[in-house]
Design a protein around this motif. Structure first.
Motif, PDB file in Angstrom:
ATOM      1  N   ASP A 163       0.800  -1.223   0.000  1.00 59.56           N
ATOM      2  CA  ASP A 163       0.000   0.000   0.000  1.00 59.56           C
ATOM      3  C   ASP A 163       0.832   1.272   0.000  1.00 59.56           C
ATOM      4  O   ASP A 163       0.341   2.351   0.311  1.00 59.56           O
ATOM      5  CB  ASP A 163      -0.957   0.011   1.196  1.00 59.56           C
ATOM      6  N   SER A 201      -2.101  -1.302  -3.858  1.00 57.10           N
ATOM      7  CA  SER A 201      -3.119  -0.299  -3.567  1.00 57.10           C
ATOM      8  C   SER A 201      -2.490   1.021  -3.140  1.00 57.10           C
ATOM      9  O   SER A 201      -3.109   1.816  -2.433  1.00 57.10           O
ATOM     10  CB  SER A 201      -4.065  -0.807  -2.464  1.00 57.10           C
ATOM     11  N   ASP A 203      -1.985   3.510  -4.940  1.00 57.54           N
ATOM     12  CA  ASP A 203      -2.869   4.532  -5.501  1.00 57.54           C
ATOM     13  C   ASP A 203      -4.282   3.973  -5.418  1.00 57.54           C
ATOM     14  O   ASP A 203      -4.683   3.156  -6.243  1.00 57.54           O
ATOM     15  CB  ASP A 203      -2.494   4.825  -6.958  1.00 57.54           C
ATOM     16  N   PRO A 204      -5.070   4.380  -4.406  1.00 55.57           N
ATOM     17  CA  PRO A 204      -6.397   3.781  -4.205  1.00 55.57           C
ATOM     18  C   PRO A 204      -7.335   3.928  -5.397  1.00 55.57           C
ATOM     19  O   PRO A 204      -8.275   3.149  -5.529  1.00 55.57           O
ATOM     20  CB  PRO A 204      -6.932   4.529  -2.981  1.00 55.57           C
ATOM     21  N   SER A 205      -7.064   4.904  -6.243  1.00 57.19           N
ATOM     22  CA  SER A 205      -7.928   5.092  -7.408  1.00 57.19           C
ATOM     23  C   SER A 205      -7.556   4.165  -8.559  1.00 57.19           C
ATOM     24  O   SER A 205      -8.283   4.088  -9.556  1.00 57.19           O
ATOM     25  CB  SER A 205      -7.857   6.546  -7.890  1.00 57.19           C
ATOM     26  N   ARG A 206      -6.431   3.461  -8.432  1.00 59.15           N
ATOM     27  CA  ARG A 206      -5.982   2.573  -9.507  1.00 59.15           C
ATOM     28  C   ARG A 206      -5.301   1.362  -8.890  1.00 59.15           C
ATOM     29  O   ARG A 206      -4.091   1.216  -8.941  1.00 59.15           O
ATOM     30  CB  ARG A 206      -5.031   3.306 -10.446  1.00 59.15           C
ATOM     31  N   VAL A 207      -6.099   0.513  -8.276  1.00 58.47           N
ATOM     32  CA  VAL A 207      -5.565  -0.696  -7.636  1.00 58.47           C
ATOM     33  C   VAL A 207      -5.198  -1.708  -8.715  1.00 58.47           C
ATOM     34  O   VAL A 207      -5.963  -1.950  -9.647  1.00 58.47           O
ATOM     35  CB  VAL A 207      -6.603  -1.298  -6.666  1.00 58.47           C
TER      36      VAL A 207
END
Length: 334
Positions: A163, A201, A203-207
């Motif tokens: 993460d 994860s 980048d939470p917008s692009r897992v």
């Protein structure tokens, strides 16, 4: 399952079951190996994970749509005669395992550093001895190696989440100890190779999910064998040389547990960390102990067959470099 949230504070207040129609797939049986830090910092999350397993295992759903319930029912029925119904159900729904209370780690770094292992069975024995303690409601680190082995015997996919971009899987021994140790343990228990994945994860917008092989190649090319990164380590002197040596240790550890390193990786490490004239001069000047450790690791990989077909000239170069370093260090200590 999904968490429930307090709308004003955005704090998690509990969990709720996602109906099968909404989920659109069977419920998957998941076993979790938590770290000692996670155990100490997030006991409420450990309890929620355990509650989730218990809730799903108790649903009146067909086994082919709910593997958690199917496995829990079968295990509880098998164990009931010896343990009694309540204890059998508690064990059948145990899915969270970790280190003994008050301790940390998975034990594999110490084992691999000591070179006191032969095969998957040795790795699995240490992994279970260090991580075979159950957590959840009423457990709090109860010894549970048998339950852990039963759960691990069902694992088909070993997944590790990453993460943060601040480090990668070859930047710490935690990754090969926990993730690699899980792969080696499943292989030792079942004789089959589980699929291994890394979930990115950061980048939470692009897992993104990558196989362990894909992630290892990506990290190796982007950092480990990158001349710019090696040059940046040289600028840090003694500590930079130690980082180069540690990176080789982590690659070796992941290969020992999962077989993920390819011959060309060992070749490039030897060429760029040990046999390159400029790097060799830096190592001799700043930290010859790190250079010797790299040579020892590469020779061990070849001796164990992990580096299956090293180039003869490369192995000769490593041995010559190792002997030269030994001589230099002996003279310095005389």
């Amino acid at each position: 399952m999904r968490p429930t949230w307090h709308p004003e504070s955005r704090r998690v207040t509990g969990i709720e079951v996602i109906e099968l129609e909404e989920l659109g797939r069977p419920r998957i049986d998941v076993t979790v190996r938590i770290s000692g830090f996670f155990r100490d910092a997030f006991p409420h999350l450990v309890a929620l994970l355990d509650d989730a397993v218990a809730a799903v295992a108790s649903l009146d759903e067909p086994g082919e749509r709910n593997f958690v319930a199917a496995h829990a029912r079968a295990d509880a029925e098998r164990l009931a005669a010896d343990l009694g119904a309540p204890a059998a159900w508690r064990r059948a729904t145990t899915r969270v395992f970790g280190s003994k209370p008050g301790t940390y780690g998975a034990g594999l770094a110490q084992l691999i550093d000591a070179r006191d292992w032969r095969d998957d069975a040795d790795l699995a024995e240490v992994y279970a001895a260090w991580g075979g303690f159950a957590y959840g409601r009423g457990l709090d680190g109860a010894p549970a190696q048998a339950a852990m082995r039963e759960a691990y015997g069902r694992i088909e996919v070993a997944a590790q989440n990453v993460d943060s971009r601040e480090h990668d899987i070859l930047d710490s021994d935690d990754y090969y100890q926990y993730h690699g140790g899980m792969v080696a343990t499943v292989r030792a228990l079942t004789g089959r190779e589980p699929a291994a994945y890394l979930g990115d994860s950061s980048d939470p917008s692009r897992v993104v999910a990558r196989s362990l092989a894909e992630e290892t190649r990506r990290v190796f090319r982007a950092r480990v064998a990158n001349p710019r990164w090696i040059a940046s380590m040289i600028r840090h002197g003694y500590k930079g040389a130690a980082e180069l040596s540690a990176t080789v240790d982590y690659l070796f550890g992941y290969d020992a547990t999962t077989g993920v390193a390819e011959d060309w990786m060992y070749e490039q490490v030897a060429e760029r960390y040990l046999l390159d004239a400029d790097v060799a001069e830096f190592m001799t000047r700043s930290n010859p102990w790190a250079a010797r450790a790299i040579a020892e690791r590469l020779l061990e990989a070849a001796d164990r067959g992990m580096w299956a077909s090293p180039e003869p000239d490369t192995i000769t170069g490593i041995r010559d470099r190792y002997l030269a370093l030994e001589g230099e260090l002996e003279e310095a200590g005389a």
